[in-house]
Design a protein around this motif. Sequence first.
Motif, PDB file in Angstrom:
ATOM      1  N   UNK A 143       0.671  -0.926  -0.083  1.00 36.17           N
ATOM      2  CA  UNK A 143       0.278   0.086   0.142  1.00 36.17           C
ATOM      3  C   UNK A 143       0.924   1.534  -0.004  1.00 36.17           C
ATOM      4  N   UNK A 144       2.159   1.485   0.339  1.00 36.56           N
ATOM      5  CA  UNK A 144       2.808   2.301   0.006  1.00 36.56           C
ATOM      6  C   UNK A 144       3.034   2.329  -1.500  1.00 36.56           C
ATOM      7  N   UNK A 145       3.334   3.538  -1.666  1.00 36.89           N
ATOM      8  CA  UNK A 145       3.565   4.655  -2.582  1.00 36.89           C
ATOM      9  C   UNK A 145       5.072   4.360  -3.468  1.00 36.89           C
ATOM     10  N   UNK A 146       4.987   4.361  -5.009  1.00 30.31           N
ATOM     11  CA  UNK A 146       5.953   3.575  -5.342  1.00 30.31           C
ATOM     12  C   UNK A 146       6.612   4.787  -5.077  1.00 30.31           C
ATOM     13  N   UNK A 147       6.910   6.387  -5.494  1.00 34.91           N
ATOM     14  CA  UNK A 147       7.645   7.182  -5.059  1.00 34.91           C
ATOM     15  C   UNK A 147       8.024   6.467  -3.486  1.00 34.91           C
TER      16      UNK A 147
END
Length: 282
Positions: A167-171
Motif C-alpha cells: 500500500x505504500x506509494x512507489x515514490x
Amino acid sequence: FGPPPSEDARTTIVIPLFRLWHPFMQGHLAAFSMNPSFRHGDIELLYVIDDPSIEGQVLNWARVYLHDCPYPVRLISLRQNLGFGMACNIGTYISRTERVILMNSDVMPFENGWFDALDQFSSDYPTALVSPVLLYDNYTIQHVGMHLGFSGASSSPVPCNLHRMKGLSLSQFLEKDPISYQDNSFALSGAVLAFDRNLFLSLGGFDPIFGRGDFEDLHLSLLWKKEHGDLLICRSAHLMHLERQTMDVLVEDKRQWQERFNACCALHLNSEVQTLAAEWSS
C-alpha cells in the motif's frame, strides 16, 4: 508462433493460463510487442494452458493474432488441470534457456525497461531467486518481499504470508533507497520470479501439494535460501499485478478450506516455519 528464438536467446518467460485468459493475452501481446528485447528474439514466451476447457479458445485466438507476432511464442496444453505449481514446473522443465522468469497471467508491464533491469540484476546475482517490484494499478506497492505471520489460536497457529510495505506509494518506497541493490527477503511471491533454470529444477520446483496456489512460493523460498542463495528484490524493475484474477472467489467455504489446508502443509513441510510457530505460540 512468431519468429524462431535467436541462437543467443537467454530467457524464457513462463505464463500459466487458467480460466480467465483473453484480456491477459491481449495485454501481453500489446505490451511485449513494444519492447525491443522481445522483438530481437532474446526471449521466448511460453504459455502453459492448465485448463483443458479453454484450450480450443486459446489456440483459435493464437492462430489469428499470433501468426505474425514479432517475438517467439510457444503454447503447450496440459491434458488436465494440475494446479499452478505443476504448470510452472512443466513450463520450466521444457524451457530451452538458461534463465527462466515465471509470471502470473495477470501481471502486466508499466514500462519497457522492466525486462532489461530484471535480466541484468539476475545476471549480477546468478544464484539468487529474484523478484521485481510488484504494484497495483495505482502505483502502490503490492509486493517487495514477504515475511511470515500467524493467525488463529496461539495453541494451533496457522501460517500466513504478510507483504511488507503493501500500500505504500512507489515514490515513497524508492525514496528510501532508489538504487537497485541486494535486499535479502524472508520469502518472495510466486507472481513473478526470475532464476537459473537448473537451480530451480534441482529443488524439484514448486511442491504440487499446494494445488490451488498458496504457500508454494514460501516453501520454495525457504528451500532456495537453504540450498542456493539469496532472495532479492530488483527495485528498478516494476510490474503491475492485478492479483488473484483467475481464482474462484465465490465459493467461500471451499476457498477457506483450501487456504487452511495449504497453510497446514506449509507448516508441516518447513522446519523454519515450525520453529517460528512454536516461538509465536509461546
